[in-house]
Scaffold this motif. Structure first.
Motif, PDB file in Angstrom:
ATOM      1  N   ALA A  26      48.511   7.234  -8.328  1.00 25.96           N
ATOM      2  CA  ALA A  26      49.273   7.839  -9.428  1.00 25.96           C
ATOM      3  C   ALA A  26      49.559   9.315  -9.124  1.00 25.96           C
ATOM      4  O   ALA A  26      49.295   9.810  -8.036  1.00 25.96           O
ATOM      5  N   ALA A  27      50.104  10.004 -10.130  1.00 23.98           N
ATOM      6  CA  ALA A  27      50.530  11.391  -9.909  1.00 23.98           C
ATOM      7  C   ALA A  27      49.987  12.342 -10.968  1.00 23.98           C
ATOM      8  O   ALA A  27      50.625  13.322 -11.328  1.00 23.98           O
ATOM      9  N   LYS A  28      48.782  12.043 -11.473  1.00 27.64           N
ATOM     10  CA  LYS A  28      48.199  12.887 -12.518  1.00 27.64           C
ATOM     11  C   LYS A  28      47.023  13.706 -12.027  1.00 27.64           C
ATOM     12  O   LYS A  28      46.269  14.261 -12.826  1.00 27.64           O
ATOM     13  N   SER A  29      46.828  13.796 -10.725  1.00 32.39           N
ATOM     14  CA  SER A  29      45.601  14.415 -10.227  1.00 32.39           C
ATOM     15  C   SER A  29      45.461  15.875 -10.619  1.00 32.39           C
ATOM     16  O   SER A  29      44.358  16.332 -10.948  1.00 32.39           O
ATOM     17  N   VAL A  30      46.549  16.640 -10.600  1.00 32.87           N
ATOM     18  CA  VAL A  30      46.457  18.048 -10.991  1.00 32.87           C
ATOM     19  C   VAL A  30      46.093  18.159 -12.467  1.00 32.87           C
ATOM     20  O   VAL A  30      45.235  18.971 -12.857  1.00 32.87           O
ATOM     21  N   GLU A  31      46.699  17.332 -13.282  1.00 30.67           N
ATOM     22  CA  GLU A  31      46.408  17.349 -14.723  1.00 30.67           C
ATOM     23  C   GLU A  31      44.943  16.985 -14.986  1.00 30.67           C
ATOM     24  O   GLU A  31      44.271  17.598 -15.832  1.00 30.67           O
ATOM     25  N   ILE A  32      44.435  15.984 -14.273  1.00 30.65           N
ATOM     26  CA  ILE A  32      43.035  15.577 -14.449  1.00 30.65           C
ATOM     27  C   ILE A  32      42.097  16.660 -13.921  1.00 30.65           C
ATOM     28  O   ILE A  32      41.049  16.943 -14.512  1.00 30.65           O
ATOM     29  N   ALA A  33      42.479  17.302 -12.829  1.00 35.64           N
ATOM     30  CA  ALA A  33      41.665  18.400 -12.291  1.00 35.64           C
ATOM     31  C   ALA A  33      41.584  19.551 -13.290  1.00 35.64           C
ATOM     32  O   ALA A  33      40.519  20.157 -13.486  1.00 35.64           O
ATOM     33  N   GLU A  34      42.694  19.841 -13.939  1.00 34.57           N
ATOM     34  CA  GLU A  34      42.698  20.894 -14.963  1.00 34.57           C
ATOM     35  C   GLU A  34      41.800  20.524 -16.136  1.00 34.57           C
ATOM     36  O   GLU A  34      41.110  21.392 -16.702  1.00 34.57           O
ATOM     37  N   LEU A  35      41.786  19.236 -16.486  1.00 34.68           N
ATOM     38  CA  LEU A  35      40.884  18.768 -17.546  1.00 34.68           C
ATOM     39  C   LEU A  35      39.422  18.962 -17.137  1.00 34.68           C
ATOM     40  O   LEU A  35      38.590  19.376 -17.949  1.00 34.68           O
ATOM     41  N   ALA A  36      39.120  18.635 -15.894  1.00 37.86           N
ATOM     42  CA  ALA A  36      37.743  18.775 -15.412  1.00 37.86           C
ATOM     43  C   ALA A  36      37.271  20.217 -15.514  1.00 37.86           C
ATOM     44  O   ALA A  36      36.123  20.486 -15.902  1.00 37.86           O
ATOM     45  N   VAL A  37      38.139  21.152 -15.182  1.00 39.63           N
ATOM     46  CA  VAL A  37      37.792  22.571 -15.293  1.00 39.63           C
ATOM     47  C   VAL A  37      37.665  22.989 -16.749  1.00 39.63           C
ATOM     48  O   VAL A  37      36.732  23.715 -17.132  1.00 39.63           O
ATOM     49  N   ALA A  38      38.576  22.519 -17.581  1.00 43.24           N
ATOM     50  CA  ALA A  38      38.549  22.888 -19.003  1.00 43.24           C
ATOM     51  C   ALA A  38      37.279  22.404 -19.694  1.00 43.24           C
ATOM     52  O   ALA A  38      36.781  23.049 -20.624  1.00 43.24           O
ATOM     53  N   TYR A  39      36.732  21.275 -19.237  1.00 38.71           N
ATOM     54  CA  TYR A  39      35.569  20.667 -19.894  1.00 38.71           C
ATOM     55  C   TYR A  39      34.264  20.887 -19.126  1.00 38.71           C
ATOM     56  O   TYR A  39      33.246  20.281 -19.453  1.00 38.71           O
ATOM     57  N   ARG A  40      34.265  21.765 -18.140  1.00 36.22           N
ATOM     58  CA  ARG A  40      33.075  21.830 -17.295  1.00 36.22           C
ATOM     59  C   ARG A  40      31.861  22.426 -17.992  1.00 36.22           C
ATOM     60  O   ARG A  40      30.743  22.248 -17.520  1.00 36.22           O
ATOM     61  N   ASP A  41      32.050  23.108 -19.096  1.00 32.23           N
ATOM     62  CA  ASP A  41      30.900  23.609 -19.851  1.00 32.23           C
ATOM     63  C   ASP A  41      30.540  22.695 -21.024  1.00 32.23           C
ATOM     64  O   ASP A  41      29.681  23.030 -21.836  1.00 32.23           O
ATOM     65  N   GLN A  42      31.207  21.548 -21.084  1.00 30.06           N
ATOM     66  CA  GLN A  42      30.970  20.621 -22.203  1.00 30.06           C
ATOM     67  C   GLN A  42      30.445  19.265 -21.744  1.00 30.06           C
ATOM     68  O   GLN A  42      30.438  18.310 -22.512  1.00 30.06           O
ATOM     69  N   GLY A  43      30.063  19.166 -20.481  1.00 27.25           N
ATOM     70  CA  GLY A  43      29.496  17.910 -20.015  1.00 27.25           C
ATOM     71  C   GLY A  43      30.223  17.266 -18.857  1.00 27.25           C
ATOM     72  O   GLY A  43      29.794  16.221 -18.366  1.00 27.25           O
ATOM     73  N   VAL A  44      31.329  17.849 -18.410  1.00 31.19           N
ATOM     74  CA  VAL A  44      32.032  17.337 -17.233  1.00 31.19           C
ATOM     75  C   VAL A  44      31.556  18.116 -16.010  1.00 31.19           C
ATOM     76  O   VAL A  44      31.725  19.333 -15.939  1.00 31.19           O
ATOM     77  N   ALA A  45      30.974  17.395 -15.053  1.00 29.96           N
ATOM     78  CA  ALA A  45      30.372  18.064 -13.899  1.00 29.96           C
ATOM     79  C   ALA A  45      31.331  18.226 -12.734  1.00 29.96           C
ATOM     80  O   ALA A  45      31.119  19.076 -11.870  1.00 29.96           O
ATOM     81  N   GLY A  46      32.406  17.404 -12.698  1.00 29.39           N
ATOM     82  CA  GLY A  46      33.294  17.510 -11.555  1.00 29.39           C
ATOM     83  C   GLY A  46      34.436  16.528 -11.596  1.00 29.39           C
ATOM     84  O   GLY A  46      34.735  15.918 -12.630  1.00 29.39           O
ATOM     85  N   PHE A  47      35.068  16.356 -10.432  1.00 30.92           N
ATOM     86  CA  PHE A  47      36.319  15.611 -10.289  1.00 30.92           C
ATOM     87  C   PHE A  47      36.175  14.604  -9.148  1.00 30.92           C
ATOM     88  O   PHE A  47      35.352  14.775  -8.242  1.00 30.92           O
ATOM     89  N   ASP A  48      37.014  13.581  -9.188  1.00 32.01           N
ATOM     90  CA  ASP A  48      36.970  12.522  -8.191  1.00 32.01           C
ATOM     91  C   ASP A  48      38.355  11.891  -8.083  1.00 32.01           C
ATOM     92  O   ASP A  48      39.153  11.980  -9.028  1.00 32.01           O
ATOM     93  N   ILE A  49      38.647  11.271  -6.948  1.00 31.23           N
ATOM     94  CA  ILE A  49      39.792  10.355  -6.906  1.00 31.23           C
ATOM     95  C   ILE A  49      39.288   8.990  -6.475  1.00 31.23           C
ATOM     96  O   ILE A  49      38.337   8.887  -5.687  1.00 31.23           O
ATOM     97  N   ALA A  50      39.911   7.936  -7.005  1.00 28.29           N
ATOM     98  CA  ALA A  50      39.469   6.576  -6.731  1.00 28.29           C
ATOM     99  C   ALA A  50      40.666   5.646  -6.644  1.00 28.29           C
ATOM    100  O   ALA A  50      41.793   6.025  -6.937  1.00 28.29           O
ATOM    101  N   GLY A  51      40.388   4.397  -6.283  1.00 26.49           N
ATOM    102  CA  GLY A  51      41.436   3.399  -6.115  1.00 26.49           C
ATOM    103  C   GLY A  51      41.502   2.960  -4.664  1.00 26.49           C
ATOM    104  O   GLY A  51      40.735   3.429  -3.820  1.00 26.49           O
ATOM    105  N   ALA A  52      42.408   2.057  -4.363  1.00 25.43           N
ATOM    106  CA  ALA A  52      42.533   1.534  -3.004  1.00 25.43           C
ATOM    107  C   ALA A  52      42.802   2.666  -2.012  1.00 25.43           C
ATOM    108  O   ALA A  52      43.703   3.479  -2.213  1.00 25.43           O
TER     109      ALA A  52
END
Length: 387
Positions: A160-186
């Motif tokens: 897909a093409a949402k990786s930058v958006e998801i990465a921004e979410l990971a940073v925005a939530y990193r003090d609320q319980g999100v520890a990091g970022f990942d990519i997955a799939g085939a």
């Protein structure tokens, strides 16, 4: 491991050990009964079975196909019932409770927010729901005397093409319980460098990330994940063995008995092991391998637990961490992963403690918090098992 130690290391002993999970998919660990109940509540009508036992068997059998692509198809059903806030909160809470009941003291559980917006949820609402579920589940576990620290990893899908958006979410939530970022799939056809913008953003923001690499695809995937994208950990990573030779023979060319004999040969100094440049870099830099043995058997990334490369890599000094991947599809838990390696690969308490400490060392939380869990929870837990 000697015979006396093998007899002493029963399933009850292993079940009581403190455990750490770094690679676990939220949508891959839903309780079968919960899948059924949520399907009824949300109107999802595509399930292949209408009772929990048959459904659980279907998930396991479908995942046993030996194909990563077929394995990934099973997620259509779990994701299908996780499209409302209440459903996501419930699944996340049960995830925390199930891990705690299995002796897990620290867990990083990953999910892809973009897969849960079919019925109108915003990406932020998905993240909020998961974190709320983790809080509820951890609170209930603590009340039962099973404290657990839960953290989320936000996953972007490689195709897909949402990786930058998801990465921004990971940073925005990193003090609320999100520890990091990942990519997955085939992996095949979807190299991690397709998402280079996301990884460059995360590095600029001093954020943590792991990358699925070296499971169904080999060294090029691992090389890109590390050298182009800057991965701190590798999801699976077992194909790093493609860059290792033993007595002049490449690891992939060895038969199963030869692979199974390697850990003892390495420890005895009887094998001439040569690491290629990439394998040496991974070991030298202490890049953690998030290894999920039972899942690897299902996807064809390993032949058996007896000859699984996790034992060989551990003997060579790689930073190997043991995890579950998808508890529903693999019908597994940390206790099952550990007992399987004890019974099939001859692991002892020292091996189990090593991979547990390895995982905690590579967790995406501050150093002092990691050290506290190692010294105050993991070390005493294993000491008690030896007493």
């Amino acid at each position: 491991m000697d015979e006396t130690a093998a007899r002493a290391l029963t399933q009850d002993v292993v079940a009581a050990l403190p455990k750490v999970v770094l690679h676990d998919h939220l949508d891959g660990g839903v309780r079968p009964a919960t899948v059924l109940e949520l399907a009824r509540k949300t109107g999802y009508d595509a399930l292949p079975a209408d009772d929990a036992e048959t459904l659980a068997r279907w998930f396991r059998d479908s995942a046993d196909s030996g194909s990563l692509v077929r394995y990934l198809e099973t997620f259509e059903h779990t994701v299908g019932v996780m499209q409302t806030r209440d459903a996501i909160v419930r699944v996340a809470a049960e995830c925390a409770e199930d891990h705690a009941a299995d002796g897990v003291v620290y867990a990083e559980v990953r999910f892809a927010p973009e897969l849960h917006i079919e019925k109108g949820l915003a990406l932020t609402e998905v993240v909020d729901a998961v974190l709320e579920g983790f809080r509820r589940g951890a609170e209930r576990a603590a009340e039962q005397g099973r404290p657990i620290v839960m953290r989320a990893l936000l996953t972007a899908m490689r195709h897909a093409a949402k990786s930058v958006e998801i990465a921004e979410l990971a940073v925005a939530y990193r003090d609320q319980g999100v520890a990091g970022f990942d990519i997955a799939g085939a992996e095949a056809g979807f190299p991690p460098t397709r998402h280079l913008d996301a990884f460059e953003y995360l590095r600029r923001e001093n954020a943590h990330f792991t990358i699925h690499a070296g499971e169904a695809f080999g060294l090029p995937s691992i090389w890109e994940a590390i050298q182009y994208c800057g991965a701190e950990r590798l999801g699976h990573g077992v194909r790093i063995t493609d860059d290792i030779t033993i007595d002049g023979v490449a690891y992939p060319e060895l038969d199963e008995p030869a692979r199974a004999a390697l850990p003892e040969r390495v420890r005895a100094g009887e094998a001439d092991v040569r690491l290629g440049r990439l394998a040496a870099f991974v070991r030298d830099r202490r890049i953690a391998l998030e290894v999920c043995p039972i899942s690897n058997l299902q996807t064809g990334a390993a032949l058996s637990l007896r000859s699984h490369p996790i034992s060989f890599l551990l003997a060579l000094g790689f930073r190997v961490a043991l995890s579950t991947d998808n508890r529903l599809m693999s019908d597994t838990s940390m206790t099952k992963e550990m007992t399987g390696l004890v019974s099939e690969a001859g692991w002892g308490l020292d091996d189990l403690e090593k991979v547990t400490v390895n995982a905690m060392k590579s967790a995406f939380i501050p150093f002092d918090e990691r050290l506290a869990i190692i010294m105050d929870v993991i070390k005493p837990g294993f000491a008690a098992a030896r007493a």
